[in-house]
Design an enzyme around this catalytic site. Structure first.
Site, PDB file in Angstrom:
ATOM      1  N   ASP A  17      -6.873  -2.374  -7.492  1.00 27.94           N
ATOM      2  CA  ASP A  17      -7.461  -2.977  -6.301  1.00 27.94           C
ATOM      3  C   ASP A  17      -7.845  -4.409  -6.630  1.00 27.94           C
ATOM      4  O   ASP A  17      -8.066  -4.744  -7.799  1.00 27.94           O
ATOM      5  CB  ASP A  17      -8.700  -2.200  -5.827  1.00 27.94           C
ATOM      6  CG  ASP A  17      -9.114  -2.659  -4.426  1.00 27.94           C
ATOM      7  OD1 ASP A  17      -8.518  -2.198  -3.441  1.00 27.94           O
ATOM      8  OD2 ASP A  17     -10.003  -3.528  -4.313  1.00 27.94           O
ATOM      9  N   ARG A  77      -2.965   6.582  -0.466  1.00 27.73           N
ATOM     10  CA  ARG A  77      -3.178   6.750   0.977  1.00 27.73           C
ATOM     11  C   ARG A  77      -2.307   7.785   1.670  1.00 27.73           C
ATOM     12  O   ARG A  77      -2.741   8.879   1.937  1.00 27.73           O
ATOM     13  CB  ARG A  77      -3.032   5.407   1.690  1.00 27.73           C
ATOM     14  CG  ARG A  77      -3.900   4.326   1.058  1.00 27.73           C
ATOM     15  CD  ARG A  77      -4.662   3.597   2.064  1.00 27.73           C
ATOM     16  NE  ARG A  77      -3.878   2.518   2.637  1.00 27.73           N
ATOM     17  CZ  ARG A  77      -4.400   1.615   3.477  1.00 27.73           C
ATOM     18  NH1 ARG A  77      -5.660   1.694   3.825  1.00 27.73           N
ATOM     19  NH2 ARG A  77      -3.659   0.661   3.973  1.00 27.73           N
ATOM     20  N   ARG A 115       0.818  -1.220   0.000  1.00 27.47           N
ATOM     21  CA  ARG A 115       0.000   0.000   0.000  1.00 27.47           C
ATOM     22  C   ARG A 115       0.851   1.271   0.000  1.00 27.47           C
ATOM     23  O   ARG A 115       0.464   2.280   0.578  1.00 27.47           O
ATOM     24  CB  ARG A 115      -0.982   0.022   1.178  1.00 27.47           C
ATOM     25  CG  ARG A 115      -1.949  -1.143   1.203  1.00 27.47           C
ATOM     26  CD  ARG A 115      -2.964  -1.055   0.058  1.00 27.47           C
ATOM     27  NE  ARG A 115      -4.039  -2.001   0.230  1.00 27.47           N
ATOM     28  CZ  ARG A 115      -5.237  -1.672   0.720  1.00 27.47           C
ATOM     29  NH1 ARG A 115      -5.499  -0.443   1.062  1.00 27.47           N
ATOM     30  NH2 ARG A 115      -6.167  -2.586   0.838  1.00 27.47           N
ATOM     31  N   ARG A 125      -6.185  12.546  -6.730  1.00 23.03           N
ATOM     32  CA  ARG A 125      -7.448  11.806  -6.649  1.00 23.03           C
ATOM     33  C   ARG A 125      -8.676  12.700  -6.447  1.00 23.03           C
ATOM     34  O   ARG A 125      -9.814  12.217  -6.563  1.00 23.03           O
ATOM     35  CB  ARG A 125      -7.365  10.801  -5.493  1.00 23.03           C
ATOM     36  CG  ARG A 125      -6.835   9.409  -5.823  1.00 23.03           C
ATOM     37  CD  ARG A 125      -7.829   8.539  -6.561  1.00 23.03           C
ATOM     38  NE  ARG A 125      -9.189   8.580  -6.041  1.00 23.03           N
ATOM     39  CZ  ARG A 125      -9.618   7.922  -4.970  1.00 23.03           C
ATOM     40  NH1 ARG A 125      -8.810   7.134  -4.303  1.00 23.03           N
ATOM     41  NH2 ARG A 125     -10.864   8.027  -4.553  1.00 23.03           N
ATOM     42  N   TYR A 170     -15.361 -10.944   0.232  1.00 26.16           N
ATOM     43  CA  TYR A 170     -16.150  -9.747  -0.120  1.00 26.16           C
ATOM     44  C   TYR A 170     -17.420 -10.123  -0.883  1.00 26.16           C
ATOM     45  O   TYR A 170     -18.493  -9.570  -0.644  1.00 26.16           O
ATOM     46  CB  TYR A 170     -15.308  -8.773  -0.965  1.00 26.16           C
ATOM     47  CG  TYR A 170     -14.203  -8.132  -0.164  1.00 26.16           C
ATOM     48  CD1 TYR A 170     -14.489  -7.133   0.769  1.00 26.16           C
ATOM     49  CD2 TYR A 170     -12.885  -8.526  -0.308  1.00 26.16           C
ATOM     50  CE1 TYR A 170     -13.482  -6.552   1.527  1.00 26.16           C
ATOM     51  CE2 TYR A 170     -11.867  -7.956   0.440  1.00 26.16           C
ATOM     52  CZ  TYR A 170     -12.171  -6.970   1.358  1.00 26.16           C
ATOM     53  OH  TYR A 170     -11.181  -6.402   2.107  1.00 26.16           O
TER      54      TYR A 170
HETATM   55  O1  1CP Z   1       0.068   0.597  -3.004  1.00 22.75           O
HETATM   56  C1  1CP Z   1      -0.484  -0.467  -3.239  1.00 22.75           C
HETATM   57  O2  1CP Z   1      -0.281  -1.476  -2.522  1.00 22.75           O
HETATM   58  C2  1CP Z   1      -1.320  -0.623  -4.510  1.00 22.75           C
HETATM   59  C3  1CP Z   1      -2.698  -0.394  -4.370  1.00 22.75           C
HETATM   60  C4  1CP Z   1      -3.664  -1.354  -3.689  1.00 22.75           C
HETATM   61  C5  1CP Z   1      -3.565  -2.720  -3.370  1.00 22.75           C
HETATM   62  C6  1CP Z   1      -2.372  -3.644  -3.522  1.00 22.75           C
HETATM   63  C7  1CP Z   1      -4.948  -0.946  -3.340  1.00 22.75           C
HETATM   64  C8  1CP Z   1      -5.463   0.427  -3.504  1.00 22.75           C
HETATM   65  N1  1CP Z   1      -5.656  -2.026  -2.888  1.00 22.75           N
HETATM   66  C9  1CP Z   1      -4.817  -3.122  -2.878  1.00 22.75           C
HETATM   67  C10 1CP Z   1      -5.153  -4.509  -2.519  1.00 22.75           C
HETATM   68  C11 1CP Z   1      -6.284  -4.760  -1.619  1.00 22.75           C
HETATM   69  N2  1CP Z   1      -7.538  -4.212  -1.627  1.00 22.75           N
HETATM   70  C12 1CP Z   1      -6.277  -5.766  -0.619  1.00 22.75           C
HETATM   71  C13 1CP Z   1      -5.114  -6.672  -0.359  1.00 22.75           C
HETATM   72  C14 1CP Z   1      -4.049  -5.971   0.405  1.00 22.75           C
HETATM   73  C15 1CP Z   1      -4.309  -5.742   1.874  1.00 22.75           C
HETATM   74  O3  1CP Z   1      -4.555  -6.738   2.574  1.00 22.75           O
HETATM   75  O4  1CP Z   1      -4.234  -4.606   2.296  1.00 22.75           O
HETATM   76  C16 1CP Z   1      -7.519  -5.768   0.011  1.00 22.75           C
HETATM   77  C17 1CP Z   1      -7.971  -6.653   1.157  1.00 22.75           C
HETATM   78  C18 1CP Z   1      -8.317  -4.777  -0.631  1.00 22.75           C
HETATM   79  C19 1CP Z   1      -9.710  -4.445  -0.346  1.00 22.75           C
HETATM   80  C20 1CP Z   1      -9.856  -3.009  -0.017  1.00 22.75           C
HETATM   81  N3  1CP Z   1      -9.829  -2.010  -0.964  1.00 22.75           N
HETATM   82  C21 1CP Z   1      -9.946  -2.418   1.252  1.00 22.75           C
HETATM   83  C22 1CP Z   1      -9.970  -3.152   2.598  1.00 22.75           C
HETATM   84  C23 1CP Z   1     -11.366  -3.201   3.155  1.00 22.75           C
HETATM   85  C24 1CP Z   1     -11.494  -4.158   4.338  1.00 22.75           C
HETATM   86  O5  1CP Z   1     -12.065  -5.261   4.159  1.00 22.75           O
HETATM   87  O6  1CP Z   1     -11.037  -3.808   5.440  1.00 22.75           O
HETATM   88  C25 1CP Z   1     -10.020  -1.022   1.058  1.00 22.75           C
HETATM   89  C26 1CP Z   1     -10.153   0.050   2.095  1.00 22.75           C
HETATM   90  C27 1CP Z   1      -9.938  -0.795  -0.347  1.00 22.75           C
HETATM   91  C28 1CP Z   1      -9.909   0.515  -1.061  1.00 22.75           C
HETATM   92  C29 1CP Z   1      -8.581   0.921  -1.555  1.00 22.75           C
HETATM   93  N4  1CP Z   1      -7.719   0.132  -2.315  1.00 22.75           N
HETATM   94  C30 1CP Z   1      -6.589   0.858  -2.662  1.00 22.75           C
HETATM   95  C31 1CP Z   1      -6.747   2.164  -2.098  1.00 22.75           C
HETATM   96  C32 1CP Z   1      -5.760   3.304  -2.253  1.00 22.75           C
HETATM   97  C33 1CP Z   1      -7.989   2.187  -1.404  1.00 22.75           C
HETATM   98  C34 1CP Z   1      -8.623   3.377  -0.681  1.00 22.75           C
HETATM   99  C35 1CP Z   1      -9.331   4.163  -1.696  1.00 22.75           C
HETATM  100  C36 1CP Z   1     -10.352   5.121  -1.228  1.00 22.75           C
HETATM  101  O7  1CP Z   1     -11.037   4.848  -0.224  1.00 22.75           O
HETATM  102  O8  1CP Z   1     -10.484   6.133  -1.917  1.00 22.75           O
END
Ligand code: 1CP
Length: 347
Positions: A77, A32, A28, A41, A152
């Site tokens: 994502d 963020r 991540r 964004r 999910y």
């Molecule tokens: O920098 C990076 O790593 C690249 C971007 C990236 C990656 C690898 C994003 C952007 N998402 C992910 C993978 C991802 N998405 C995972 C696996 C990694 C991990 O365990 O952290 C998971 C579980 C998700 C699902 C997801 N997408 C969540 C988690 C929700 C939960 O169940 O708690 C969330 C909050 C997102 C949204 C998301 N994905 C990425 C960003 C920058 C964001 C936030 C965007 C926003 O809210 O505007």
């Protein structure tokens, strides 16, 4: 695949070699915590940003420019391939992926569609643009593993314990198998598109698999994770596999055909290495909570992680899970400098 990044420290370490410095990237890292990400964004929804190749590529490059990390990770994502296959899913700010309707019944699963032939074009183009800018710095592609996607799909959104998914695998094994087979296909295609467009390694995130017993993992989940990574088997890129709270599952997760194991911060790397055997390259596992601690405390922790990583054949420094959004970006830059300096001194 054209060999451009083959001698980079991170690809060497993923292949079990020990480069002169300890390579480092952060899960991540794209998005963020970066002000330049937040600025870009403004006014664009998360999934729209992911499907805009100019934007996904710029966001992927930002942390490489700022921190000097050893690899970029493609900004996307895990639910993007689901969206591209026609699933009604949105990413809700502050919450995560939310579905219009959960997928739980045989009819729900039967209605899932395959990806159209050109559906992944925005991903391929975003990766190609990023790789063109990165030169000899590798780009890591990624995807969600079938279980974490099912967590999910079945729940309809983020959940604490993924209880409905864990029930479905036993209550209706045929529906479960059909759902995970479908998920393995779309997520595998997403991985393959990223490698064909120039990603040098891939990471399969099974973030929520730590909620399972070894028996459930091996019988109801591992076969589908294996199917997902089979989509890139002929492309000969290193495959990293990661989940949270997976101390008991590490060996079974490695056995799906992963080359490198990502370890979360609950398990010291020397313990992980003892469980997996020293020949398995490791990635991890700075405690994300330590990022907000005073530098001397964090520095001692990072050096301890590097020292424990030396028990494995090779080690790529990373966090035990993602960068917390409120992290001071300068702290990440400082960790990279430390890894490249002290990691070299002790290599
Ligand atoms: O920098 C990076 O790593 C690249 C971007 C990236 C990656 C690898 C994003 C952007 N998402 C992910 C993978 C991802 N998405 C995972 C696996 C990694 C991990 O365990 O952290 C998971 C579980 C998700 C699902 C997801 N997408 C969540 C988690 C929700 C939960 O169940 O708690 C969330 C909050 C997102 C949204 C998301 N994905 C990425 C960003 C920058 C964001 C936030 C965007 C926003 O809210 O505007």
């Amino acid at each position: 695949m054209d060999g451009r990044t083959a001698d980079s420290p991170i690809i060497r370490a993923y292949r079990g070699d020990r480069p002169d410095t300890v390579p480092v990237w952060f899960m991540r890292q794209a998005g963020r915590s970066l002000p330049e990400y937040r600025a870009l964004r403004v006014g664009t929804k998360m999934l729209d940003a992911c499907l805009n190749p100019e934007m996904s590529s710029e966001i992927s490059l930002q942390p490489v420019r700022r921190h000097g990390v050893d690899a970029g990770i493609f900004f996307s994502d895990i639910v993007v391939p689901l969206k591209l296959a026609g699933v009604d899913v949105d990413i809700v700010p502050g919450r995560g992926p939310v579905l219009g309707a959960p997928i739980r019944s045989a009819a729900d699963v039967a209605a899932l569609r395959e990806l159209a032939p050109d559906a992944l074009a925005p991903i391929s183009e975003g990766v190609a643009r990023t790789v063109a800018q990165l030169g000899t710095t590798p780009l890591i592609g990624f995807a969600g593993a079938p279980f974490t996607l099912a967590a999910y799909l079945v729940e309809g959104g983020p959940s604490k314990d993924h209880l409905r998914a864990r029930t479905l695998m036993h209550a209706d094994p045929l529906v479960w198998d059909a759902l995970l087979t479908w998920a393995a296909g779309v997520t595998g295609a997403f991985l393959r598109a990223q490698v064909l467009a120039g990603a040098s390694a891939v990471q399969l995130f099974d973030s929520w698999v730590g909620s399972l017993s070894v028996a459930d993992y091996e019988s109801r989940v591992a076969p589908f994770s294996r199917q997902a990574i089979a989509h890139v088997a002929d492309l000969a890129v290193p495959v990293v596999h990661f989940g949270v709270g997976t101390g008991e599952l590490l060996r079974s997760m490695h056995a799906i055909g992963a080359d490198v194991m990502g370890v979360d911060d609950r398990l010291p790397l020397d313990t992980a290495s003892a469980r997996l055997g020293a020949a398995v390259p490791l990635q991890g596992n700075i405690n994300p909570a330590m990022l907000a601690a005073p530098w001397p405390v964090l520095e001692a922790h990072v050096l301890d992680v590097i020292a424990r990583g030396r028990t494995a054949t090779s080690h790529v420094l990373n966090l035990g899970h993602g960068v917390p959004p409120e992290t001071d970006p300068d702290v990440l830059t400082r960790i990279v400098q430390l890894a490249h300096r002290d990691g070299a001194a002790h290599a």
